[in-house]
Design an enzyme around this catalytic site. Structure first.
Site, short mmCIF file in Angstrom:
data_model
loop_
_atom_site.label_atom_id
_atom_site.label_comp_id
_atom_site.label_asym_id
_atom_site.label_seq_id
_atom_site.Cartn_x
_atom_site.Cartn_y
_atom_site.Cartn_z
N ARG A 84 1.11 -24.29 -2.60
CA ARG A 84 0.34 -25.37 -2.00
C ARG A 84 1.24 -26.61 -1.92
NH1 ARG A 84 -2.61 -22.15 -0.28
NH2 ARG A 84 -4.83 -21.85 -0.66
N GLU A 139 -0.91 -31.51 5.20
CA GLU A 139 -1.00 -30.60 6.35
C GLU A 139 -2.09 -31.03 7.30
OE1 GLU A 139 -1.54 -26.44 5.21
OE2 GLU A 139 0.09 -26.73 3.79
N HIS A 172 2.16 -22.90 7.46
CA HIS A 172 1.21 -22.26 6.53
C HIS A 172 0.79 -20.88 7.05
CE1 HIS A 172 -2.07 -23.15 3.32
NE2 HIS A 172 -1.77 -21.86 3.35
P1 NAP Z 1 -2.31 -15.72 -9.57
O1 NAP Z 1 -2.17 -14.24 -9.59
O2 NAP Z 1 -3.56 -16.33 -10.14
O3 NAP Z 1 -1.03 -16.33 -10.32
C1 NAP Z 1 -0.93 -17.69 -10.65
C2 NAP Z 1 0.19 -17.85 -11.66
O4 NAP Z 1 0.35 -19.23 -11.94
C3 NAP Z 1 -0.05 -17.16 -13.00
O5 NAP Z 1 1.18 -16.65 -13.46
C4 NAP Z 1 -0.50 -18.31 -13.91
O6 NAP Z 1 -0.20 -17.95 -15.25
C5 NAP Z 1 0.37 -19.43 -13.36
N1 NAP Z 1 -0.13 -20.78 -13.66
C6 NAP Z 1 -1.38 -21.27 -13.45
N2 NAP Z 1 -1.44 -22.56 -13.86
C7 NAP Z 1 -0.20 -22.86 -14.34
C8 NAP Z 1 0.37 -24.02 -14.92
N3 NAP Z 1 -0.35 -25.13 -15.09
N4 NAP Z 1 1.66 -23.98 -15.31
C9 NAP Z 1 2.40 -22.85 -15.17
N5 NAP Z 1 1.92 -21.72 -14.61
C10 NAP Z 1 0.63 -21.73 -14.21
O7 NAP Z 1 -2.21 -16.28 -8.10
P2 NAP Z 1 -1.49 -15.60 -6.82
O8 NAP Z 1 -2.39 -14.60 -6.20
O9 NAP Z 1 -0.12 -15.20 -7.23
O10 NAP Z 1 -1.44 -16.86 -5.84
C11 NAP Z 1 -0.75 -18.06 -6.19
C12 NAP Z 1 -1.08 -19.17 -5.19
O11 NAP Z 1 -0.45 -18.89 -3.96
C13 NAP Z 1 -2.57 -19.30 -4.82
O12 NAP Z 1 -3.28 -20.06 -5.76
C14 NAP Z 1 -2.52 -19.97 -3.46
O13 NAP Z 1 -2.64 -21.36 -3.59
C15 NAP Z 1 -1.12 -19.63 -2.94
N6 NAP Z 1 -1.16 -18.81 -1.71
C16 NAP Z 1 -0.65 -19.32 -0.56
C17 NAP Z 1 -0.62 -18.57 0.59
C18 NAP Z 1 -0.05 -19.10 1.87
O14 NAP Z 1 -0.59 -18.81 2.94
N7 NAP Z 1 1.04 -19.84 1.84
C19 NAP Z 1 -1.15 -17.26 0.58
C20 NAP Z 1 -1.65 -16.76 -0.62
C21 NAP Z 1 -1.65 -17.54 -1.76
P3 NAP Z 1 -0.82 -18.71 -16.53
O15 NAP Z 1 -2.30 -18.74 -16.31
O16 NAP Z 1 -0.36 -17.85 -17.66
O17 NAP Z 1 -0.20 -20.04 -16.56
#
Ligand code: NAP
Length: 323
Positions: free
Chosen positions: A237, A266, A284
């Site tokens: 994000r 954005e 995006h």
């Molecule tokens: P996920 O499986 O929930 O993984 C999130 C990771 O971030 C976990 O490892 C979590 O581990 C860590 N995290 C959360 N809060 C944190 C903090 N304060 N400090 C350090 N690490 C932290 O999510 P995902 O499916 O991989 O997706 C990640 C993000 O990608 C989404 O939330 C979305 O915003 C973005 N996304 C963007 C697009 C796009 O079109 N560009 C598409 C899909 C997703 P811990 O809880 O252990 O910290």
């Protein structure tokens, strides 16, 4: 009477059909965000909404007396006021997993494009003044043997690690919790603290959700820690990076380059970024493949229908609101 549902984008007909079989569906057929006024008005009369790339804040749901479900199309749900929904016992769902590989592909594409100056080279050829092959021209950065740092190591972060391993990269990650040892072993990934991740990464790719804690978590302090040759990749994000600080670091030569799919304001992009050849910019499109977008819409439909049916939806974000 069938429940009333608002779908805020012209998603694939297969997903609309799934919902229409059980509900009275209204589709916002224009592929742009609904205005706040239009959304608030439409929400007064619906039981469920399937938003995508649309802010559903307190103001929008204030008068949504019948609203029971917000089935967001997207893995991130920072566009939804989840606290307010929970307070009103409105279920919120998202669409994780189905977009993991597409988003990791794009993050890796940005990494390669920035490292090997792919877009810059393309622009050069298109300008039509390529005089002859040159030795000293468009030298980029190799990826094999370099350190890929992953900030966030959930679904997409781990999928990115798999790609990095295929390119013989060293994988470091930081998240608040370490993943189980067998996953670290399988992915050849090592947990490090945040500062070490900043210091050690040749390519730093962001995969944390946008939360109060991660907002602007990549800023001046982090750029000061990073290698001046490092590349920053963001498919998570925009607000995770303080964009003004990124511009300063790039202008001062304190960062090698960047690959960005998401931005702080954005669809506005900082004008200084537009001028920079060592920055690759995308609108995006992390999840933008036909297969993934269909899976996202169908998963959102399944979540929505389960919730309306009184069942616990597969991807419930606020379990406190259920039951
Ligand atoms: P996920 O499986 O929930 O993984 C999130 C990771 O971030 C976990 O490892 C979590 O581990 C860590 N995290 C959360 N809060 C944190 C903090 N304060 N400090 C350090 N690490 C932290 O999510 P995902 O499916 O991989 O997706 C990640 C993000 O990608 C989404 O939330 C979305 O915003 C973005 N996304 C963007 C697009 C796009 O079109 N560009 C598409 C899909 C997703 P811990 O809880 O252990 O910290």
């Amino acid at each position: 009477m069938k429940p009333k549902v608002l779908i805020t984008r012209p998603v694939q007909q297969a997903a609309i059909d799934e919902v229409s079989a059980k509900c009275d569906v209204q589709v916002h057929a224009i592929d742009e965000p609904m205005s706040a006024e239009l959304l608030a008005k439409a929400l007064r009369d619906v039981d469920a909404i399937m938003p995508c790339g649309l802010r559903v804040g307190k103001d929008a749901i204030e008068n949504a007396a019948k609203l029971r479900v917000v089935a967001n199309i997207g893995a991130g749900y920072d566009n939804i006021d989840v606290n307010e929904c929970t307070r009103r016992r409105i279920l919120v769902t998202n669409t994780p997993d189905v977009l993991t590989e597409a988003t990791a592909d794009l993050a890796f594409a940005l990494t390669l494009a920035a490292a090997r100056r792919v877009v810059e080279g393309d622009r050069f050829v298109r300008r039509g003044n390529w005089p002859h092959w040159q030795w000293n021209f468009l030298w980029g950065s190799e990826m094999h043997g370099k350190t890929l740092g992953l900030y966030g190591f959930g679904r997409i972060g781990q999928a990115m690690a798999r790609r990095g391993r295929g390119f013989s990269m060293r994988i470091l990650y930081h998240a608040r919790h370490r993943v189980p040892e067998n996953i670290e072993k399988e992915l050849g990934a090592q947990w490090v603290d945040r500062d070490e991740l900043m210091r050690e990464s040749d390519f730093l790719s962001l995969h944390v959700p946008l939360t109060a804690e991660t907002h602007h978590s990549i800023s001046r302090r982090e750029f000061a820690l990073m290698k001046p040759s490092a590349y920053l990749i963001n498919t998570a994000r925009g607000n995770i990076i303080e964009e003004e600080a990124l511009v300063e670091a790039l202008q001062a030569g304190r960062l090698g380059g960047a690959g960005l799919d998401v931005f702080e304001r954005e669809p506005k992009v900082h004008p200084a970024l537009i001028e920079m050849d060592n920055v690759v910019l995308l609108p995006h499109i992390g999840s933008a493949t036909a297969e993934t977008r269909l899976r996202m819409a169908l998963l959102a439909s399944a979540n929505l229908l389960a919730a309306l049916n009184g069942q616990r939806p597969p991807n419930l974000v606020n379990p406190e609101a259920f039951g």
